[in-house]
Design an enzyme around this catalytic site. Structure first.
Site, PDB file in Angstrom:
ATOM      1  N   TYR A   1       0.807  -1.156   0.010  1.00  0.00           N
ATOM      2  CA  TYR A   1      -0.131   0.009  -0.050  1.00  0.00           C
ATOM      3  C   TYR A   1       0.820   1.305  -0.068  1.00  0.00           C
ATOM      4  O   TYR A   1       1.997   1.300   0.240  1.00  0.00           O
ATOM      5  CB  TYR A   1      -0.933   0.065   1.185  1.00  0.00           C
ATOM      6  CG  TYR A   1      -0.216   0.411   2.637  1.00  0.00           C
ATOM      7  CD1 TYR A   1      -0.351   1.825   2.984  1.00  0.00           C
ATOM      8  CD2 TYR A   1       0.275  -0.570   3.440  1.00  0.00           C
ATOM      9  CE1 TYR A   1       0.176   2.290   3.974  1.00  0.00           C
ATOM     10  CE2 TYR A   1       0.924  -0.122   4.644  1.00  0.00           C
ATOM     11  CZ  TYR A   1       0.666   1.296   4.829  1.00  0.00           C
ATOM     12  OH  TYR A   1       1.266   1.704   6.079  1.00  0.00           O
ATOM     13  N   CYS A   2       0.233   2.460  -0.158  1.00  0.00           N
ATOM     14  CA  CYS A   2       0.800   3.534  -0.279  1.00  0.00           C
ATOM     15  C   CYS A   2       0.178   4.849   0.110  1.00  0.00           C
ATOM     16  O   CYS A   2      -0.940   4.537   0.846  1.00  0.00           O
ATOM     17  CB  CYS A   2       1.388   4.094  -1.664  1.00  0.00           C
ATOM     18  SG  CYS A   2       0.338   4.132  -2.976  1.00  0.00           S
ATOM     19  N   ALA A   3      -0.098   5.897  -0.400  1.00  0.00           N
ATOM     20  CA  ALA A   3      -0.788   6.979   0.060  1.00  0.00           C
ATOM     21  C   ALA A   3      -2.183   7.076  -0.600  1.00  0.00           C
ATOM     22  O   ALA A   3      -3.231   7.239  -0.214  1.00  0.00           O
ATOM     23  CB  ALA A   3      -0.014   8.322   0.036  1.00  0.00           C
TER      24      ALA A   3
ATOM     25  N   GLY B   1      -2.542   4.681  -3.497  1.00  0.00           N
ATOM     26  CA  GLY B   1      -2.767   3.441  -4.377  1.00  0.00           C
ATOM     27  C   GLY B   1      -1.866   3.335  -5.854  1.00  0.00           C
ATOM     28  O   GLY B   1      -1.800   2.403  -6.261  1.00  0.00           O
TER      29      GLY B   1
ATOM     30  N   LEU C   1      -3.536   4.522   2.365  1.00  0.00           N
ATOM     31  CA  LEU C   1      -3.561   4.286   3.511  1.00  0.00           C
ATOM     32  C   LEU C   1      -5.201   4.346   4.204  1.00  0.00           C
ATOM     33  O   LEU C   1      -5.295   3.448   4.984  1.00  0.00           O
ATOM     34  CB  LEU C   1      -2.754   5.183   4.279  1.00  0.00           C
ATOM     35  CG  LEU C   1      -2.661   5.311   5.812  1.00  0.00           C
ATOM     36  CD1 LEU C   1      -2.070   3.998   6.354  1.00  0.00           C
ATOM     37  CD2 LEU C   1      -1.692   6.321   6.437  1.00  0.00           C
TER      38      LEU C   1
END
Length: 671
Positions: free
Chosen positions: A636-638, A640, A664
């Protein structure tokens, strides 16, 4: 041979003398200066006290000898003009050191007496530990006092330009500072949210703030405020404003203008055709407001001096007026403004509106990028730009200068949107803060993406009772949020759009307003009409709440981060760094490995419980060292985007059980 007499040096007077000599080599030029120095950099005084400027001599721009040798201008320092006889065209002056009086004749006279700091008539202002900062002599007294007496605590009275600059200077000298400001915010000329930026910076550097409080009296070891409280102090600096020096002009019956300055026409000629004036003592046309104002700033004073130096010799140049462009630095933060504030524009009769953006100073992927906050103020009818305010750490000055130029050129928000500004990754973005502010204004004005300013949001909520949706990730929401708002991601809204009442107003809150705009357009596409974006997002909301506050809304504030002047301008030593040696330690063998591919700094601000941080640049190395290619992995990231890219990297390296966890917000919803 013509006699040109100039009363006052420093910015306007000294510039006028030099300009006049360059134009005419025969005219007799005499300059009377009441102080000890005819031309010095008064704007640099706080920076010498704070140690930014190492050499005192750097502040001396020209001496009596310089004017005599280079310009053949006769300078009389310590000489105060005490009487002006307009009929005889004579000025009587007194030497303040010897008491000797002398008369000076003129054919043309230039008044450039500037102003003097206001000394409030309060008990104790005459004490030895009480100072003002206006001249080199003032600077020397302050510097000697700090060196000799080693004060530990200081009180600065006044939160304007000089006051804030001296707060920084004294802090750099190791002194604990308390700032007292009678207005409810620092820098009263700034909009609330930009004052909030400065307020947070002051608190981060340990400055104590007493806002909405007035000085009552000064004692030997403390000051008294009007609310009955006291502050212990060894040093007091008064910086409560500047009053124009007008006694000579008043005694000579020259016309004083509506704003309290000496009245001049567009040629900077007073009511006497043989007398011109420039600098802090005059009132001049505001080229947006449409009336005369006092604008005691160095830039206008120097430019006016150049014009009167020419016109006093028979020239016909006109002064175009000011837009009030100014800027201030306090520690690592910068704030500036040009044109009119939103309130001033409305009071002047404009159908004024504004938008706010927080956009990277240059491309985020190039080192050193910081968000520039920019408010664009415009007239809804003419669509012309009326003003702008900006704040941040990098690139604030050039955005304000662009806006000042746009105002001078009479540009509209549409002109600004298409402005072709320089771009390369170290300097700007393809659509930088200026263009983005214009786009946002166009979207707001056309109702394509209507927004609400932080300063208006309380009234908006009270009148419309909207459903407030906070689009930020749950960690950010938990740290600080608007009470009563709902924390939902855009994906959750999309998946549950049928459960949201279409006829009820919606207020969208994102970090900086950008995601709010995206979500607003999505909801508009689903048929929602009453959707509004919080202009500037939670950044603007928090700053306004900190500086001005709300009566009925409860807004969480970001925590104060203790900063040190020793580290000012240096990289934060506490910045997180990527570690790959034991990143899989603690992972439950039967459960998925959760990988956060954001940057270490983003990860340090909050992450999914149990996640490990492997940014995209290090993901391939991590994957090559991890042997179990069938183990379940969630990336995952901020938002997608990066996690999708990371998932592809892992699959290309042979991992068979990889899932894109998205942003997130989506990950936290799994808990």
């Amino acid at each position: 041979m013509k006699d040109l007499l100039i009363i006052g040096g420093v910015a306007a007077g000294a510039t006028a003398a030099a300009r006049a000599r360059r134009l005419d080599n025969t005219v007799n030029i005499t300059l009377l200066e009441a102080g000890a120095d005819v031309s010095f950099a008064n704007c640099g005084l706080p920076y010498y006290i704070g140690g930014d400027i190492e050499y005192r001599s750097s502040l001396i721009l020209a001496s009596e000898e310089t004017f005599d040798e280079q310009y053949k201008v006769k300078v009389h320092t310590h000489t105060e003009a005490i009487e002006l006889d307009r009929t005889q065209k004579k000025v009587k002056a007194r030497n303040t050191k010897t008491g000797k009086e002398e008369s000076f004749s003129y054919d043309s006279l230039i008044l450039a007496q500037g102003g003097k700091p206001i000394v409030p008539p309060l008990p104790g202002v005459e004490k030895d530990h009480v100072f003002q900062l206006w001249t080199l002599s003032d600077m020397d007294k302050i510097d000697r006092f700090i060196t000799d007496k080693e004060p530990k605590k200081a009180v600065v009275v006044g939160g304007g330009f000089i006051g804030l600059e001296m707060v920084e200077a004294l802090t750099k000298r190791g002194i604990s500072v308390t700032l007292v400001e009678m207005a409810p915010q620092v820098m009263p000329n700034l909009e609330g949210e930009f004052a909030g930026l400065i307020t947070k910076e002051l608190l981060d550097y340990g400055v104590q703030l007493k806002l909405g409080k007035a000085l009552q009296a000064i004692e030997d070891t403390r000051v008294l405020l009007n609310d009955g409280t006291t502050i212990d102090t060894d040093f007091v600096l008064l910086s409560v404003g500047v009053r124009p020096t007008l006694q000579l002009a008043k005694d000579a019956a020259l016309t004083i203008g509506a704003s309290g300055g000496l009245q001049v026409d567009e040629s900077l000629r007073t009511s006497d055709p043989n007398i011109f004036a420039a600098g802090d003592m005059v009132e001049i046309a505001h080229n947006v407001l449409g009336k005369t104002v006092r604008m005691p700033l160095a830039g206008p004073a120097n430019r006016q001096g150049r014009i009167v130096g020419e016109n006093a010799l028979g020239g016909s140049r006109t002064y175009k007026g000011v837009s009030g462009t100014s800027i201030v630095k306090i520690f690592g933060s910068v704030a500036g403004s040009t044109g009119m504030s939103l309130k001033a524009a409305k009071e002047a009769g404009f159908d004024a509106d504004a938008v706010v953006v927080h956009k990277a100073s240059h491309t985020a992927y190039y080192p050193g990028s910081e968000k520039v906050s920019l408010m664009l103020i415009f007239d809804r009818k003419s669509e012309k730009i009326l003003g702008a305010q900006a704040g941040g750490r990098v690139g604030v000055d050039k955005r304000i200068d662009v806006m000042a130029t746009a105002i001078a050129g009479g540009l509209t928000i549409h002109d600004l949107a298409e402005l072709d500004l320089a771009y390369a990754p170290p300097f700007n973005s393809p659509n930088g803060p200026v263009n983005m502010a214009a786009f946002t204004a166009e979207n707001h004005l056309s109702a394509f993406s209507p927004s609400v300013l932080a300063q208006d949001v309380e009234q908006f909520i009270l009148e419309n009772q909207p459903i407030a949706i906070d689009l930020r990730d749950p960690i950010s929401f938990a740290k600080a949020s608007l009470r009563g708002s709902n924390n939902l991601s855009q994906n959750v809204i999309r998946e549950n759009v049928d459960q949201i009442p279409q006829d009820h107003p919606l207020l969208l809150i994102s970090d900086d307003g950008q995601k709010g705009h995206v979500a607003l357009r999505m909801l508009k596409g689903y048929g929602f009409d009453k959707v509004f974006n919080l202009s500037g997002g939670y950044i603007s909301l928090e700053r306004f709440a900190r500086a001005v506050g709300y009566t009925h809304l409860s807004v969480g504030l970001f925590p104060v981060v203790r900063k040190s002047v020793e580290k000012l301008g240096k990289a934060d030593a506490d910045t997180a760094t990527a570690e790959t040696e034991d990143e899989t330690s603690g992972v439950v063998s039967n459960g998925p490995i959760i990988i956060d591919v954001r940057t270490p700094m983003e990860f340090s601000m909050g992450a999914y419980p149990g996640a490990i941080n492997v940014d995209l640049d290090n993901l391939q190395q991590w994957a090559q060292e991890f042997e179990d290619k069938d183990h379940a992995i969630i990336v995952y990231c901020a938002s997608g985007a990066r996690s999708s890219y990371g998932m592809r990297i892992l699959k290309q390296l042979g991992f068979t059980n990889v899932e894109n966890g998205g942003g997130l917000h989506n990950m936290m919803a799994r808990q």
